[in-house]
Scaffold this motif. Structure first.
Motif, PDB file in Angstrom:
ATOM      1  N   ALA A  43      23.352   3.978  20.432  1.00 15.39           N
ATOM      2  CA  ALA A  43      24.781   3.703  20.616  1.00 15.39           C
ATOM      3  C   ALA A  43      25.202   2.490  19.795  1.00 15.39           C
ATOM      4  N   VAL A  44      24.400   1.438  19.803  1.00 12.90           N
ATOM      5  CA  VAL A  44      24.716   0.240  19.019  1.00 12.90           C
ATOM      6  C   VAL A  44      24.679   0.566  17.529  1.00 12.90           C
ATOM      7  N   PHE A  45      23.680   1.310  17.098  1.00 11.01           N
ATOM      8  CA  PHE A  45      23.572   1.692  15.692  1.00 11.01           C
ATOM      9  C   PHE A  45      24.825   2.434  15.232  1.00 11.01           C
ATOM     10  N   PHE A  46      25.252   3.434  16.019  1.00 13.41           N
ATOM     11  CA  PHE A  46      26.423   4.207  15.620  1.00 13.41           C
ATOM     12  C   PHE A  46      27.704   3.398  15.723  1.00 13.41           C
ATOM     13  N   LEU A  47      27.780   2.455  16.637  1.00 18.97           N
ATOM     14  CA  LEU A  47      28.938   1.569  16.714  1.00 18.97           C
ATOM     15  C   LEU A  47      29.047   0.731  15.439  1.00 18.97           C
ATOM     16  N   VAL A  48      27.932   0.133  15.036  1.00 20.31           N
ATOM     17  CA  VAL A  48      27.923  -0.694  13.823  1.00 20.31           C
ATOM     18  C   VAL A  48      28.228   0.169  12.598  1.00 20.31           C
ATOM     19  N   ASP A  50      29.907   2.954  12.456  1.00 20.65           N
ATOM     20  CA  ASP A  50      31.306   3.342  12.509  1.00 20.65           C
ATOM     21  C   ASP A  50      32.211   2.189  12.071  1.00 20.65           C
ATOM     22  N   GLN A  51      31.895   0.988  12.510  1.00 15.88           N
ATOM     23  CA  GLN A  51      32.702  -0.171  12.134  1.00 15.88           C
ATOM     24  C   GLN A  51      32.608  -0.435  10.625  1.00 15.88           C
ATOM     25  N   LEU A  52      31.428  -0.278  10.057  1.00 12.45           N
ATOM     26  CA  LEU A  52      31.268  -0.473   8.611  1.00 12.45           C
ATOM     27  C   LEU A  52      32.043   0.578   7.816  1.00 12.45           C
ATOM     28  N   ILE A  53      31.971   1.820   8.253  1.00 11.93           N
ATOM     29  CA  ILE A  53      32.723   2.878   7.567  1.00 11.93           C
ATOM     30  C   ILE A  53      34.219   2.612   7.676  1.00 11.93           C
ATOM     31  N   GLN A  54      34.656   2.177   8.844  1.00  9.47           N
ATOM     32  CA  GLN A  54      36.069   1.853   9.038  1.00  9.47           C
ATOM     33  C   GLN A  54      36.499   0.724   8.101  1.00  9.47           C
ATOM     34  N   LEU A  55      35.679  -0.301   7.969  1.00  9.49           N
ATOM     35  CA  LEU A  55      35.983  -1.424   7.084  1.00  9.49           C
ATOM     36  C   LEU A  55      36.082  -0.951   5.631  1.00  9.49           C
TER      37      LEU A  55
END
Length: 64
Positions: A43-48, A50-55
């Motif tokens: 979950a933490v991996f996919f959160l990070v 996702d945030q990087l892709i969003q950035l």
């Protein structure tokens, strides 16, 4: 086709259950802990990720 015999079915189920090797309480707790920990890590991996892709998308399309 043979006529179903519920009593025979129950006897066969009991025989199969007797052959099963059940895990100990400790093995079950360790395995459960590992599943929960790895799920949290994923979950933490996919959160990070996702945030990087969003950035990156915001930088590419100059949004926000």
């Amino acid at each position: 086709m043979a006529k179903p015999d519920p009593a025979q079915f129950v006897r066969e189920v009991r025989q199969e259950v007797a052959r099963v090797t059940w895990p100990s309480r400790k093995e079950t707790l360790v395995t459960t802990g590992l599943v929960l920990a790895l799920s949290a890590l994923a979950a933490v991996f996919f959160l990070v990720t996702d945030q990087l892709i969003q950035l990156v998308m915001r930088l590419v399309f100059k949004i926000g």
